[in-house]
Design a protein around this motif. Structure first.
Motif, mmCIF file in Angstrom:
data_model
loop_
_atom_site.group_PDB
_atom_site.id
_atom_site.type_symbol
_atom_site.label_atom_id
_atom_site.label_comp_id
_atom_site.label_asym_id
_atom_site.label_seq_id
_atom_site.Cartn_x
_atom_site.Cartn_y
_atom_site.Cartn_z
ATOM 1 N N ILE A 206 0.900 -1.302 0.009
ATOM 2 C CA ILE A 206 0.003 0.076 -0.018
ATOM 3 C C ILE A 206 0.946 1.250 -0.019
ATOM 4 O O ILE A 206 1.773 1.301 0.839
ATOM 5 C CB ILE A 206 -0.871 -0.125 1.080
ATOM 6 C CG1 ILE A 206 -1.961 -1.030 1.139
ATOM 7 C CG2 ILE A 206 -1.752 1.406 1.498
ATOM 8 C CD1 ILE A 206 -2.626 -1.293 2.307
ATOM 9 N N PRO A 207 0.673 2.071 -0.855
ATOM 10 C CA PRO A 207 1.518 3.309 -1.026
ATOM 11 C C PRO A 207 1.124 4.471 0.172
ATOM 12 O O PRO A 207 -0.028 4.353 0.635
ATOM 13 C CB PRO A 207 1.362 4.000 -2.515
ATOM 14 C CG PRO A 207 -0.222 3.573 -2.716
ATOM 15 C CD PRO A 207 -0.261 2.087 -1.873
ATOM 16 N N PHE A 208 1.816 5.274 0.569
ATOM 17 C CA PHE A 208 1.816 6.351 1.499
ATOM 18 C C PHE A 208 2.034 7.818 0.907
ATOM 19 O O PHE A 208 2.582 8.299 0.266
ATOM 20 C CB PHE A 208 2.849 6.239 2.750
ATOM 21 C CG PHE A 208 2.814 4.790 3.416
ATOM 22 C CD1 PHE A 208 2.133 4.442 4.435
ATOM 23 C CD2 PHE A 208 3.855 3.664 2.576
ATOM 24 C CE1 PHE A 208 2.191 3.369 5.042
ATOM 25 C CE2 PHE A 208 3.925 2.425 3.235
ATOM 26 C CZ PHE A 208 2.914 2.372 4.471
ATOM 27 N N THR A 209 0.672 8.514 1.433
ATOM 28 C CA THR A 209 0.861 10.068 1.437
ATOM 29 C C THR A 209 1.508 10.391 2.553
ATOM 30 O O THR A 209 1.412 9.934 3.689
ATOM 31 C CB THR A 209 -0.506 10.566 0.826
ATOM 32 O OG1 THR A 209 -1.522 10.175 1.962
ATOM 33 C CG2 THR A 209 -0.945 10.125 -0.390
ATOM 34 N N THR A 210 1.867 11.954 2.547
ATOM 35 C CA THR A 210 2.332 12.368 3.693
ATOM 36 C C THR A 210 1.628 13.644 4.229
ATOM 37 O O THR A 210 1.057 14.507 3.328
ATOM 38 C CB THR A 210 3.823 12.747 3.791
ATOM 39 O OG1 THR A 210 4.151 13.528 2.588
ATOM 40 C CG2 THR A 210 4.608 11.436 3.458
ATOM 41 N N ALA A 211 1.309 13.852 5.406
ATOM 42 C CA ALA A 211 0.690 15.264 5.766
ATOM 43 C C ALA A 211 1.015 15.615 7.144
ATOM 44 O O ALA A 211 1.660 14.959 7.973
ATOM 45 C CB ALA A 211 -0.874 14.797 5.836
ATOM 46 N N SER A 212 0.755 17.212 7.440
ATOM 47 C CA SER A 212 0.988 17.477 8.571
ATOM 48 C C SER A 212 -0.237 17.851 9.137
ATOM 49 O O SER A 212 -0.310 18.399 10.384
ATOM 50 C CB SER A 212 1.923 18.730 8.693
ATOM 51 O OG SER A 212 1.324 19.692 7.660
ATOM 52 N N ASP A 213 -1.352 17.656 8.395
ATOM 53 C CA ASP A 213 -2.601 17.934 8.646
ATOM 54 C C ASP A 213 -2.740 19.429 9.253
ATOM 55 O O ASP A 213 -3.543 19.753 10.459
ATOM 56 C CB ASP A 213 -3.162 17.073 9.825
ATOM 57 C CG ASP A 213 -4.904 17.074 9.923
ATOM 58 O OD1 ASP A 213 -5.326 17.789 9.296
ATOM 59 O OD2 ASP A 213 -5.357 16.293 10.563
ATOM 60 N N ALA A 214 -1.830 20.366 8.717
ATOM 61 C CA ALA A 214 -1.841 21.819 9.145
ATOM 62 C C ALA A 214 -3.249 22.508 9.249
ATOM 63 O O ALA A 214 -4.018 22.614 8.152
ATOM 64 C CB ALA A 214 -0.682 22.558 8.443
ATOM 65 N N HIS A 215 -3.633 23.169 10.066
ATOM 66 C CA HIS A 215 -4.812 23.980 10.182
ATOM 67 C C HIS A 215 -4.388 25.451 10.165
ATOM 68 O O HIS A 215 -5.009 26.428 10.226
ATOM 69 C CB HIS A 215 -5.798 23.682 11.358
ATOM 70 C CG HIS A 215 -6.603 22.390 11.375
ATOM 71 N ND1 HIS A 215 -5.985 20.963 10.880
ATOM 72 C CD2 HIS A 215 -7.901 22.233 10.963
ATOM 73 C CE1 HIS A 215 -6.963 20.293 10.789
ATOM 74 N NE2 HIS A 215 -8.108 20.854 10.884
ATOM 75 N N SER A 216 -3.179 25.765 9.917
ATOM 76 C CA SER A 216 -2.838 27.191 10.024
ATOM 77 C C SER A 216 -1.346 27.016 9.170
ATOM 78 O O SER A 216 -0.583 25.782 9.208
ATOM 79 C CB SER A 216 -2.161 27.584 11.395
ATOM 80 O OG SER A 216 -1.164 28.406 11.262
ATOM 81 N N HIS A 217 -0.956 27.792 8.348
ATOM 82 C CA HIS A 217 0.261 27.638 7.419
ATOM 83 C C HIS A 217 1.493 27.810 8.551
ATOM 84 O O HIS A 217 2.373 27.391 7.752
ATOM 85 C CB HIS A 217 0.310 29.001 6.631
ATOM 86 C CG HIS A 217 0.264 30.258 6.904
ATOM 87 N ND1 HIS A 217 1.310 31.004 7.642
ATOM 88 C CD2 HIS A 217 -0.735 31.104 7.315
ATOM 89 C CE1 HIS A 217 1.249 32.194 8.094
ATOM 90 N NE2 HIS A 217 -0.118 32.212 7.818
ATOM 91 N N VAL A 218 1.342 28.251 9.531
ATOM 92 C CA VAL A 218 2.633 28.146 10.665
ATOM 93 C C VAL A 218 2.726 26.427 10.776
ATOM 94 O O VAL A 218 3.986 26.241 11.296
ATOM 95 C CB VAL A 218 2.310 28.967 11.845
ATOM 96 C CG1 VAL A 218 3.601 28.672 12.666
ATOM 97 C CG2 VAL A 218 1.997 30.368 11.602
ATOM 98 N N GLN A 219 1.757 25.750 10.764
ATOM 99 C CA GLN A 219 1.894 24.288 11.130
ATOM 100 C C GLN A 219 2.370 23.510 9.949
ATOM 101 O O GLN A 219 2.593 22.420 10.162
ATOM 102 C CB GLN A 219 0.450 24.068 11.544
ATOM 103 C CG GLN A 219 0.452 23.126 12.930
ATOM 104 C CD GLN A 219 -0.852 23.053 13.356
ATOM 105 O OE1 GLN A 219 -2.036 23.055 12.441
ATOM 106 N NE2 GLN A 219 -1.092 22.977 14.657
ATOM 107 N N LEU A 220 2.398 24.139 8.683
ATOM 108 C CA LEU A 220 2.767 23.363 7.675
ATOM 109 C C LEU A 220 4.131 22.665 7.575
ATOM 110 O O LEU A 220 5.153 23.327 8.096
ATOM 111 C CB LEU A 220 2.470 24.042 6.335
ATOM 112 C CG LEU A 220 2.958 23.522 4.949
ATOM 113 C CD1 LEU A 220 1.802 22.356 4.790
ATOM 114 C CD2 LEU A 220 3.153 24.593 3.863
ATOM 115 N N GLY A 221 4.043 21.220 7.441
ATOM 116 C CA GLY A 221 5.395 20.558 7.377
ATOM 117 C C GLY A 221 5.951 20.314 8.698
ATOM 118 O O GLY A 221 7.077 19.999 8.924
ATOM 119 N N GLU A 222 5.017 20.461 9.596
ATOM 120 C CA GLU A 222 5.418 20.265 10.991
ATOM 121 C C GLU A 222 6.021 18.816 11.351
ATOM 122 O O GLU A 222 5.450 17.764 10.792
ATOM 123 C CB GLU A 222 4.297 20.256 12.107
ATOM 124 C CG GLU A 222 4.753 20.467 13.604
ATOM 125 C CD GLU A 222 3.400 20.636 14.485
ATOM 126 O OE1 GLU A 222 3.478 21.666 15.104
ATOM 127 O OE2 GLU A 222 2.556 19.863 14.397
#
Ligand SMILES: [Zn+2]
Ligand SMILES: [Zn+2]
Length: 254
Positions: A206-222
């Motif tokens: 099964i392949p994997f996507t990646t996420a930080s589930d950011a709800h603010s742009h400051v949280q992006l890529g956390e």
């Protein structure tokens, strides 16, 4: 990424551009907007196209997160069907158990939904609901697949069979699952999903996507550096990206 946060906010360049700026600062070249389906009224594909024109160095995917909201998701499903060809990517998720008025993953209030309950039964119920979301046929990747652990409740029974069954359905439908760093900032303080689920998913291809589930742009890529280390350690060397619902695997860049 959830540019609207948790309310309807119309997509405008003012709302979206900070996300592109954050991505660029972090060296992220490929990003996806995946607001919750109950805020679909705010999504504007023309604004996404405008953002793409203004930021030609980034790949910007149009997506949405479809959950099992008993009140709003039927409208969400209709909207997704109508806009399917404009969307690159649909995340599927479960945020609701028996209560229709509260997401069980609300922190800390959602934890009350686990009080005096049989945790094994809650886990079984949760994964049954995940299968239902998959059954809509409108999902490309499963978000935070073991969100049910968010408050730290652990099943007494071995849930391997339960998870295996869910992953079989995911595999049979050629879907991906998400690796989400959001778990590290929640009470459980653990990646979504857990190592044992990741290992089972790898076995099934099964392949994997990646996420930080950011709800603010400051949280992006956390915690993405931590995630990259984790992926390398566990033996994942590709990331899955969706373009118009078509999965493409790209090598993980260390
Ligand atoms: Zn949210
Ligand atoms: Zn979610």
């Amino acid at each position: 990424m959830h540019p609207q946060g948790h309310r309807v906010q119309q997509y405008t360049q003012d709302l979206l551009q900070p996300w592109a700026d954050s991505a660029r600062r972090l060296g992220l070249k490929d990003i996806a907007f995946t607001d919750h389906d109950r805020y679909h009224a705010g999504i504007d594909f023309d604004e996404i196209n405008r953002l793409r024109e203004r930021n030609p160095d980034l790949r910007i995917r149009a997506g949405i997160e479809l959950d099992n909201d008993p009140v709003h998701s039927s409208a969400g499903r209709k909207w997704i069907e109508k806009n399917w060809d404009k969307l690159d990517f649909v995340l599927g998720s479960v945020h609701f158990l028996e209560r229709a008025d509260q997401m069980f993953d609300s922190v800390p209030d959602g934890a009350t939904q686990f009080e005096h309950k049989n945790i094994d039964e809650i886990y079984a119920d949760y994964f049954r609901r995940v299968s239902e979301v998959i059954g809509t046929g409108l999902v490309d990747s499963l978000a935070h697949l073991d969100l049910i652990k968010i408050h730290g409740h652990r099943p007494a029974a071995d849930i391997r069979a339960l998870v295996n069954e869910t992953l079989e359905i995911i595999h049979a439908r050629n879907l991906a699952i998400e690796l989400s760093t959001a778990g590290w900032r929640k009470p459980v303080k653990e990646l979504y999903p857990s190592d044992s689920i990741i290992e089972l998913a790898i076995e099934k291809g099964i392949p994997f996507t990646t996420a930080s589930d950011a709800h603010s742009h400051v949280q992006l890529g956390e915690n993405f550096t931590r995630l990259t280390d984790k992926m390398a350690e566990i033996g994942i060397c590709q990331v899955c990206i969706f373009e118009k619902h078509k999965a493409v695997q790209v090598p993980l860049q260390l």
